[in-house]
Design an enzyme around this catalytic site. Sequence first.
Site, PDB file in Angstrom:
ATOM      1  CB  SER A  52      -0.949   0.002   1.195  1.00  0.00           C
ATOM      2  OG  SER A  52      -0.247  -0.190   2.405  1.00  0.00           O
ATOM      3  CG  HIS A  58      -3.470  -0.490  -2.327  1.00  0.00           C
ATOM      4  ND1 HIS A  58      -3.971   0.783  -2.360  1.00  0.00           N
ATOM      5  CD2 HIS A  58      -3.316  -0.800  -1.016  1.00  0.00           C
ATOM      6  CE1 HIS A  58      -4.102   1.241  -1.136  1.00  0.00           C
ATOM      7  NE2 HIS A  58      -3.712   0.296  -0.291  1.00  0.00           N
ATOM      8  CE  LYS A  73      -7.532   1.164   0.630  1.00  0.00           C
ATOM      9  NZ  LYS A  73      -6.930   0.261   1.567  1.00  0.00           N
TER      10      LYS A  73
HETATM   11  C1  LIG Z   1      -6.956   0.161   2.973  1.00  0.00           C
HETATM   12  C2  LIG Z   1      -6.394  -1.162   3.274  1.00  0.00           C
HETATM   13  C3  LIG Z   1      -7.050  -2.023   4.156  1.00  0.00           C
HETATM   14  C4  LIG Z   1      -8.213  -1.581   4.975  1.00  0.00           C
HETATM   15  O1  LIG Z   1      -9.365  -1.515   4.221  1.00  0.00           O
HETATM   16  P1  LIG Z   1     -10.594  -0.643   4.766  1.00  0.00           P
HETATM   17  O2  LIG Z   1     -11.746  -1.161   4.019  1.00  0.00           O
HETATM   18  O3  LIG Z   1     -10.261   0.778   4.469  1.00  0.00           O
HETATM   19  O4  LIG Z   1     -10.680  -0.896   6.241  1.00  0.00           O
HETATM   20  C5  LIG Z   1      -6.565  -3.298   4.286  1.00  0.00           C
HETATM   21  N1  LIG Z   1      -5.449  -3.695   3.632  1.00  0.00           N
HETATM   22  C6  LIG Z   1      -4.780  -2.881   2.809  1.00  0.00           C
HETATM   23  C7  LIG Z   1      -3.569  -3.381   2.103  1.00  0.00           C
HETATM   24  C8  LIG Z   1      -5.225  -1.584   2.614  1.00  0.00           C
HETATM   25  O5  LIG Z   1      -4.553  -0.755   1.834  1.00  0.00           O
END
Ligand SMILES: *Cc1c(COP(=O)(O)O)cnc(C)c1O
Length: 392
Positions: A181, A209, A240
Amino acid sequence: MNRLDTELRCSLADLERNGLRRNLRIIASEHGPRVVHNGVNLIMLCSNNYLGLAAHPLVKKAAIAAAERYGVGAGASRLVAGNLEPIRRLEANLADLKKTEAALVFGSGYLANLGVINALVGPGDAVFSDELNHASLIDGCRLSKAAVRIYRHCDFDHLRALLEQAVSARRRLIVTDSIFSMDGDFAPLREIVELARRFDAAVMIDEAHAVGVLGPDGAGLAAELGLEKEIDVHVGTLSKALGSYGAYVAGSSVLIDFLVNRARSFIYTTGLPPALAAAADTAIEIMKAEPQRIRRLWSNAAHLRQRLAQAGFALGSSRSPILPLHIGEAQTAIAMAARLLELGVYVIAIRPPTVPAGTARLRITPTAAHSIADLDEAADAIIQSGRELRLI
Ligand SMILES: *Cc1c(COP(=O)(O)O)cnc(C)c1O
């Protein structure tokens, strides 16, 4: 002031001195290539809205229609009375996208990672975790009471050595981000899968991602490499590239059935609001029907990457649309983000503990929705502020 507040104020002052204090900023518009902050229109370069779907008219429409039909809140946990129709439909489509037997939607990615790791490993088991894994995976490992073995970033020789030492563990689970990330590099999935086979370990990947970014239909890195079947547990978010909120776990029917029974962060929390499930479902449809969005994301990222690299910025080992502009000291990263705000670009300084000490950075994420003019304007501002701070 009471004692607790006095102590907390002191801790906050410490954070401030070290450039580690965090503050909330308010966005007063929908999430797009530009946003309104403090009454100013800014180029947004730090969202995870990779495909520009968070405010897509059809995605909004789907959310509104679901809210009209099913109301806003799910009303209860899913095992009680909160399992509304749009979630079932979404889960079928996610299983189809991930080419797995089944999928299960969680309230968020954080909850999914916490719940899955805790359901799958406990005392007597060993979990192997990349040192740069997302905080939610780290917390899942910590909470599980399994022996946690942290391997150096993407270092499968180190992972092999740790697996060799854990042959007596009852169960072995390897967990990794697929696209990391904060660095934008890729996990060595082929090597990990091979080691998992050799040492009889299960593999869990977090594609937060990578969904909407890589692979056929945007299915992620495992799909890109043809390794879907080799991965036991696929986690991804709806928040995302898919522009909504929530997360999923995809895998075998028995895995999903087990998680429904044992993942505490699934059982003891209210179901995802139906509007968010319907929005994510529509976003998946658009992602599949309009592959040019993914191409645009990559060409935009290539354009911005080239401009920044040409100007002399260090972008690390990123192979994805995540562009980590390495700065080093937290205070310098904050100064640069503040200057960029003045110049009309919204980015945030990423600092410890999100990233290791001394590796503060601006994590820059162009999306499919940006125009080349947006990106050129942002590049000019980034280069100007970098020169002012003598970073280039
Ligand atoms: C953003 C993210 C999460 C968390 O996801 P949310 O739905 O925002 O709680 C988990 N793992 C990774 C790699 C992330 O980038």
